[in-house]
Design an enzyme around this catalytic site. Structure first.
Site, short mmCIF file in Angstrom:
data_model
loop_
_atom_site.label_atom_id
_atom_site.label_comp_id
_atom_site.label_asym_id
_atom_site.label_seq_id
_atom_site.Cartn_x
_atom_site.Cartn_y
_atom_site.Cartn_z
N TYR A 236 0.80 -1.03 -0.02
CA TYR A 236 0.07 0.10 -0.04
C TYR A 236 0.79 1.34 -0.06
O TYR A 236 1.95 1.19 0.68
CB TYR A 236 -0.87 0.05 1.27
CG TYR A 236 -1.88 -1.05 1.22
CD1 TYR A 236 -1.53 -2.45 1.56
CD2 TYR A 236 -3.17 -0.93 0.43
CE1 TYR A 236 -2.48 -3.46 1.74
CE2 TYR A 236 -3.92 -2.10 0.26
CZ TYR A 236 -3.63 -3.21 0.97
OH TYR A 236 -4.54 -4.39 0.68
N SER A 237 0.57 2.09 -0.84
CA SER A 237 1.45 3.31 -0.89
C SER A 237 1.13 4.35 0.37
O SER A 237 -0.12 4.39 0.83
CB SER A 237 0.81 4.10 -2.26
OG SER A 237 0.94 3.33 -3.26
N GLU A 446 3.44 3.73 -12.05
CA GLU A 446 3.27 2.74 -10.85
C GLU A 446 1.71 2.22 -10.93
O GLU A 446 1.04 2.94 -10.34
CB GLU A 446 3.55 3.57 -9.46
CG GLU A 446 3.82 2.94 -8.15
CD GLU A 446 5.43 2.25 -8.13
OE1 GLU A 446 6.15 2.79 -7.57
OE2 GLU A 446 5.68 1.40 -9.11
C1 LIG Z 1 2.92 -1.08 -5.52
C2 LIG Z 1 1.62 -1.25 -5.10
C3 LIG Z 1 1.03 -0.35 -4.60
C4 LIG Z 1 -0.35 -0.42 -4.21
N1 LIG Z 1 -0.74 0.62 -3.43
C5 LIG Z 1 -2.07 0.20 -3.18
C6 LIG Z 1 -2.74 1.21 -2.38
O1 LIG Z 1 -2.33 2.46 -2.05
N2 LIG Z 1 -4.12 1.22 -2.19
C7 LIG Z 1 -4.85 -0.14 -2.30
O2 LIG Z 1 -6.06 -0.22 -1.85
N3 LIG Z 1 -4.12 -0.99 -2.97
C8 LIG Z 1 -2.95 -0.80 -3.49
N4 LIG Z 1 -2.32 -1.83 -4.03
C9 LIG Z 1 -2.96 -2.97 -4.17
C10 LIG Z 1 -2.94 -3.74 -2.98
O3 LIG Z 1 -1.60 -4.52 -2.74
C11 LIG Z 1 -3.91 -5.15 -2.95
O4 LIG Z 1 -3.45 -5.86 -4.21
C12 LIG Z 1 -5.28 -4.91 -3.02
O5 LIG Z 1 -5.61 -4.18 -1.90
C13 LIG Z 1 -6.13 -6.33 -3.06
O6 LIG Z 1 -5.59 -7.11 -2.02
P1 LIG Z 1 -6.46 -7.90 -1.04
O7 LIG Z 1 -5.80 -8.63 -0.12
O8 LIG Z 1 -7.75 -7.02 -0.63
O9 LIG Z 1 -7.12 -8.87 -2.37
P2 LIG Z 1 -6.52 -10.39 -2.78
O10 LIG Z 1 -7.30 -11.19 -1.67
O11 LIG Z 1 -5.12 -10.48 -2.63
O12 LIG Z 1 -7.52 -10.61 -4.19
C14 LIG Z 1 -8.59 -10.87 -4.24
C15 LIG Z 1 -9.06 -10.88 -5.79
O13 LIG Z 1 -8.95 -9.81 -6.19
C16 LIG Z 1 -8.23 -9.30 -7.32
N5 LIG Z 1 -7.77 -7.98 -6.99
C17 LIG Z 1 -6.57 -7.39 -6.34
N6 LIG Z 1 -6.44 -6.24 -6.16
C18 LIG Z 1 -7.85 -5.62 -6.69
C19 LIG Z 1 -8.12 -4.45 -7.08
N7 LIG Z 1 -7.48 -3.32 -6.78
N8 LIG Z 1 -9.28 -4.25 -7.87
C20 LIG Z 1 -9.94 -5.26 -8.25
N9 LIG Z 1 -9.55 -6.76 -8.14
C21 LIG Z 1 -8.36 -6.93 -7.17
C22 LIG Z 1 -7.18 -10.22 -7.22
O14 LIG Z 1 -6.66 -10.59 -8.37
C23 LIG Z 1 -7.92 -11.72 -6.64
O15 LIG Z 1 -8.60 -12.37 -7.60
C24 LIG Z 1 -1.09 -1.58 -4.54
C25 LIG Z 1 -0.06 -2.61 -5.12
C26 LIG Z 1 1.11 -2.44 -5.42
C27 LIG Z 1 1.87 -3.50 -6.18
#
Ligand SMILES: Cc1cc2nc3c(=O)[nH]c(=O)nc-3n(C[C@H](O)[C@H](O)[C@H](O)COP(=O)(O)OP(=O)(O)OC[C@H]3O[C@@H](n4cnc5c(N)ncnc54)[C@H](O)[C@@H]3O)c2cc1C
Ligand code: SF4
Ligand code: SF4
Lengths: 448, 475
Positions: A236-237, A446
């Site tokens: 998370y950023s 990013e």
């Molecule tokens: C460099 C970087 C910075 C990030 N910054 C932020 C941030 O500031 N705020 C933030 O909310 N997230 C951010 N993310 C995304 C975050 O890391 C997670 O991927 C996101 O919160 C989903 O995680 P989860 O555990 O809730 O879902 P998971 O349990 O990991 O995934 C559930 C399902 O949802 C899908 N999925 C994952 N992310 C998303 C999405 N965003 N939209 C729709 N479907 C998705 C997956 O493919 C999977 O099928 C960032 C990612 C990266 C790589």
């Protein structure tokens, strides 16, 4: 004009009219579609229980008196009678007063009052992956997919701007995570929407956790996954400025969108995001990082920052904007411009929308694009960029301009293509400009 | 809600293209309008890019669009507030009947007269303000002047539309005549007295936009109640624009006061000569300007007793200010109202039928509204710790119209002899000396963020822009 969020976690952002500036012209009362404005012989006032924050009254007001907002405990808005008696607006309640009144919001109330730009994700994203990946055992599928990425990604820089501050990375790995305490958690989009986004403030106590705008952290959700192994960290950023969400405290903010469907739209409960959004003040969280050493903001006073983001890609933008805002207050950065392109499906889903709109225009040039507003054509950030081609081109001619792109993976290509069009149309040479932007660490992508 | 078709010459939300005849009529009026603008509109401003607010539609999102525009290219157009379904007449003898979409034959002459009179004031003030740009105290003020000017121009369009659309040939002739009369022209003056007065300096301009444009607000508000629906809808939209004019006046005077107070405190004096020497407008002069503009403006409401006013009301042509918010029978037949008269050299009140006193009712509403603003001006002195308060003169002071015309009255409401009047009128009304002093301060000051020495900068810029924004760009 779009709506602004009025209530979050017991704090009402009360709409008030500044009696010192208002000329009692009745325009706002005539404009308000739901009759939330009324007057007596002295003052024009907004009824807190009626106003829905639609913002229709804002631009017609000839004086600007209408555009005033005060954080108050939701249960105790300033009543109409009190407002009738005002000669001037009451002073804003302090964070302490608000916290005392509204149990769980301390830093958060302050966070919301202090406006937002977007937070950029940590330096781990597209270009600068190796060290991050090594540090975060969360070498997650998300990150890998970013690696495959678009052609567009190859234009992103892997070096920071020359004037960026030095970033610490990987101080805490998954083996020795830091335990942080949640000191605030508020919804920073309109409540009740599927794509709720939370603004979460973590306090690191006395543990070292220095961050810069543009970096990210890893959060380790408790429990195990389907295979019985501990969950990997999600990134998370950082959404707050380098000196903390609450300046002078060892804390930082995140912007977390509650994932309720996967990328294909099938219902799914994202593990980390739901865990984070449901946290209560006082809960503890396992954090690793910080990550990222190139998606960092320039610091020299003439540097311009163009920010292009969607959704939670706004986190690093909020961080950079807030840092600039604090610097500007102290008289620095007069020449450096901020230009923001911010996309979401609807205004309701735009994190920090209200606060962002109340930033002065000479400080940040805001451009919003909404892709799913009923009855309106879909508009994406790249459309907004093309509309502002002339101004963008002017900035791109300036070597002091840095461009940051953050948000959903799918935005990257469109944005880079739009940049290319703007440059070509302005009579510049795309290959040359693109190469310089990359070499000089002035274009950062990013996406996740 | 209609959106504006930019491909048309005359932006409108009245489906102009569906009415060929009307469109042609307005298109042939348009060049005359532009010629009028070029001849007597803001002097020397043709090439300026002005940061203007333009209405492109009447919904909240559409009517306040900001951007640089050459005034000649301003989107003058025809905008009516959206129609209310099945609107009924809510006052007068036709109360409860359906509002009129066409002009009833028996009210034709009166309606035309009302519209022409309103229409005549709009170009008049542009003419009165023609030279002001040459002495603007700042870019910010220059922009505000121009905004006022273009909106007056649009208000003229609004009235011309009604004349063309609903009054046939007579209407077209009246519309032409609107561009032929000219403010202060001996042979062909504007209809109302105040609109033939000069607006020689910026203090007059601020007083004018505060007091006289506020008359506009009250007249428009009364017309916005009209049973003639197109008039009601037109004026309702005009009211939203009018607000800016009053803002210019209220904040303008307030800024002059602020600057004067500041210099009074710096120099530690209330000596008029010292203050004038320091280049600010002394407070007694402010009071004299106020007395003048106030008294000239309250004359605009007409005679205190008027059978025309009764007819206009009973027949539903013109309501009262905020008619809908009043809790009476909205017919007013058996009610009375107090007006002032002079008997044996003494002022006294007398009861007259309310219907005949409607001009006075509107005037009193106006007086209350303008007093409230004067009280806000006084806060400026209060805050600066200066012991001087402005006040509006008595209603009977310096009147030229109605039962009080020619009555000699001090500003505080004491009947005075002709002799006393003559000897003291220089205390009460601006003298030639006052005017030439104020005129001597009027020097153009156009560097962004700079303000002439007699006026303070505003609290905030227009549309959240900074105060030192380039509000007007010169070629
Ligand atoms: C460099 C970087 C910075 C990030 N910054 C932020 C941030 O500031 N705020 C933030 O909310 N997230 C951010 N993310 C995304 C975050 O890391 C997670 O991927 C996101 O919160 C989903 O995680 P989860 O555990 O809730 O879902 P998971 O349990 O990991 O995934 C559930 C399902 O949802 C899908 N999925 C994952 N992310 C998303 C999405 N965003 N939209 C729709 N479907 C998705 C997956 O493919 C999977 O099928 C960032 C990612 C990266 C790589
Ligand atoms: S924000 Fe909307 S609801 Fe609230 S007062 Fe303004 S117009 Fe009315
Ligand atoms: S529109 Fe603005 S100036 Fe006019 S009454 Fe409302 S708040 Fe006051």
């Amino acid at each position: 004009m779009t709506t602004t969020t009025l209530i979050a976690n017991g704090i009402l952002n009360q709409h008030l009219i500044d009696p010192e500036i208002c000329i009692r012209c009745n325009t706002c009362e005539a404009t308000c579609p739901i009759d939330a404005i009324t007057h007596d012989d002295t003052n024009y006032v907004v009824m807190a229980d009626k106003c829905n924050g639609c913002m229709d009254c804002i631009s017609p007001c000839p004086t600007g008196a209408i555009d005033n907002w005060r954080k108050v405990p939701a249960a105790e808005p300033y009543p109409i009678d009190a407002q009738y008696g005002w000669d001037e607006l009451p002073p804003a309640l302090s964070a302490e007063q608000l916290a005392a009144a509204a149990s769980d919001v301390q830093d958060l109330s302050q966070a919301q009052a202090v406006i937002a730009a977007a937070a950029e994700s940590t330096g781990s994203g597209t270009g600068s992956s190796t060290s991050t990946r090594a540090s975060a055992s969360s070498a997650s599928s998300v990150e890998q997919s970013v690696q495959e990425s678009f052609r567009a990604a190859s234009f992103g820089a892997t070096v920071p701007p020359w004037s960026a501050a030095h970033a610490y990375t990987n101080l805490h790995g998954p083996k020795n995570p830091v335990t942080a305490t949640v000191v605030g958690n508020i919804n920073c989009t309109e409540a009740g929407f599927d794509n709720e986004t939370h603004h979460i403030v973590l306090d690191f106590g006395s543990m070292p956790f220095p961050v810069l705008e543009g970096q990210s952290v890893g959060i380790i959700p408790p429990g195990t996954d389907a295979t019985g192994r501990p969950h990997v960290a999600r990134q998370y950023s950082i959404a707050s400025a380098r000196n903390g969400e609450r300046p002078g405290y060892n804390n930082a903010a995140l912007t977390v969108k509650r994932v309720t469907a996967d990328h294909e739209g099938r219902p799914v409960r994202g593990v980390a995001s739901n865990y984070l959004c449901d946290l209560k003040v006082g809960d503890t969280v396992q954090v690793i990082g910080p990550f990222g050493h190139s998606f960092l903001m320039p610091n020299h006073p003439r540097s311009h920052i163009v920010m292009i983001c969607t959704g939670t890609g706004s986190a690093p933008m909020r961080a950079m904007t807030e840092w600039r805002r604090r610097l500007r207050k102290s008289g620095k950065f007069d020449g450096g411009k901020l230009m923001l392109f911010f996309g979401a499906r609807t205004p309701q889903e735009l994190p920090y929308f209200g606060p962002l709109q109340s930033l002065p225009k000479d400080f940040i040039d805001n451009n919003f694009a909404f892709s799913r507003v009923p009855g309106q054509p879909r508009r994406y950030v790249q459309d907004a960029m093309r509309e502002r081609a002339a101004d963008l081109a002017a900035l791109l001619r300036d070597e002091n301009t840095h461009i940051f792109v953050c948000g959903l993976k799918s935005m990257e290509e469109g944005v880079v293509l739009a940049l290319r069009d703007v440059i070509v149309q302005a009579g510049m040479d795309w290959d040359g400009v693109a190469a310089r932007l990359k070499q000089q660490g002035r274009l950062h992508l990013e996406t996740y | 809600m209609s959106t504006i078709d930019y491909s048309v010459k005359i932006p409108n939300n009245v489906d102009l293209s569906g009415d060929r005849t009307l469109q042609r009529a307005l298109e042939s009026w348009q060049p005359n309008f532009i010629k009028w603008w070029d001849d007597v509109g803001p002097e020397g401003s043709t090439h300026y890019d002005v940061y203007l607010r333009t209405a492109v539609s009447v919904d909240p999102q559409g009517w306040a669009q900001f951007g640089y525009v050459k005034m000649r290219d301003y989107r003058w157009g025809i905008f009516l507030n959206p129609a209310e379904q099945d609107r009924t007449i809510h006052f007068g003898d036709h109360k409860g009947e359906k509002a009129w979409q066409e002009v009833p034959g028996e009210h034709r002459a009166n309606l035309r007269r009302i519209i022409v009179t309103q229409g005549d004031t709009e170009p008049a003030s542009v003419e009165q303000q023609r030279h002001l740009g040459l002495t603007a105290p700042s870019l910010y003020d220059l922009r505000n002047l121009f905004q006022v000017n273009v909106e007056e121009g649009r208000h003229l369009w609004a009235m011309v539309y009604l004349l063309h659309k609903y009054f046939g040939r007579d209407g077209r002739e009246e519309a032409e005549a609107l561009l032929e009369r000219q403010s202060g022209d001996e042979n062909n003056p504007r209809i109302l007295g105040a609109f033939n007065e000069k607006t020689p300096d910026w203090l007059s301009f601020f007083m004018f936009t505060y007091f006289t444009d506020r008359d506009g607000k009250f007249q428009l508000a009364a017309l916005a109640e009209s049973a003639f629906d197109p008039l009601a809808r037109t004026t309702r939209f005009m009211l939203t624009e009018e607000a800016h004019h009053m803002f210019v006046g209220e904040s303008g005077v307030s800024r002059v006061l602020q600057r004067t107070c500041q210099v009074m405190n710096e120099l530690g004096t209330d000596d008029v000569n010292k203050l004038r020497a320091a280049g600010v407008i002394d407070l007694p002069t402010m009071q004299r300007y106020l007395n003048f503009h106030y008294s000239v403006t309250i004359d605009l409401f007409g005679a205190d007793q008027s059978s025309n006013a009764a007819t206009f009301y009973s027949s539903g042509l013109k309501g009262r200010y905020e008619e809908g918010k009043r809790a009476d029978d909205h017919a007013l037949h058996d009610q009375s109202y107090k007006v002032l008269e002079v008997v044996d050299g003494k002022l006294q009140e007398k009861d007259v039928p309310m219907l005949n006193a409607l001009n006075e009712v509107l005037r009193d509403d106006y007086i209350k509204d303008s007093n409230a603003g004067v009280a806000r001006w006084n806060k400026v002195m209060e805050k600066a710790g200066i012991d001087f308060r402005l006040s509006v003169p008595h209603k009977a002071f310096n009147r030229q119209i109605g039962a009080l015309a020619g009555v000699r009255m001090s500003p505080d409401g004491r009947p005075v002899t002709e002799q006393e009047w003559e000897s003291r009128k220089n205390e009460w009304l601006p003298t030639d000396g006052d005017r030439s002093f104020v005129a001597s301060l009027m020097k153009q000051c156009l560097a962004p963020g700079k303000f002439a020495g007699w006026i303070a900068p505003p609290v905030m810029g227009i549309n959240r822009q900074p105060v030192d924004f380039d509000y007007v760009k010169f070629q």
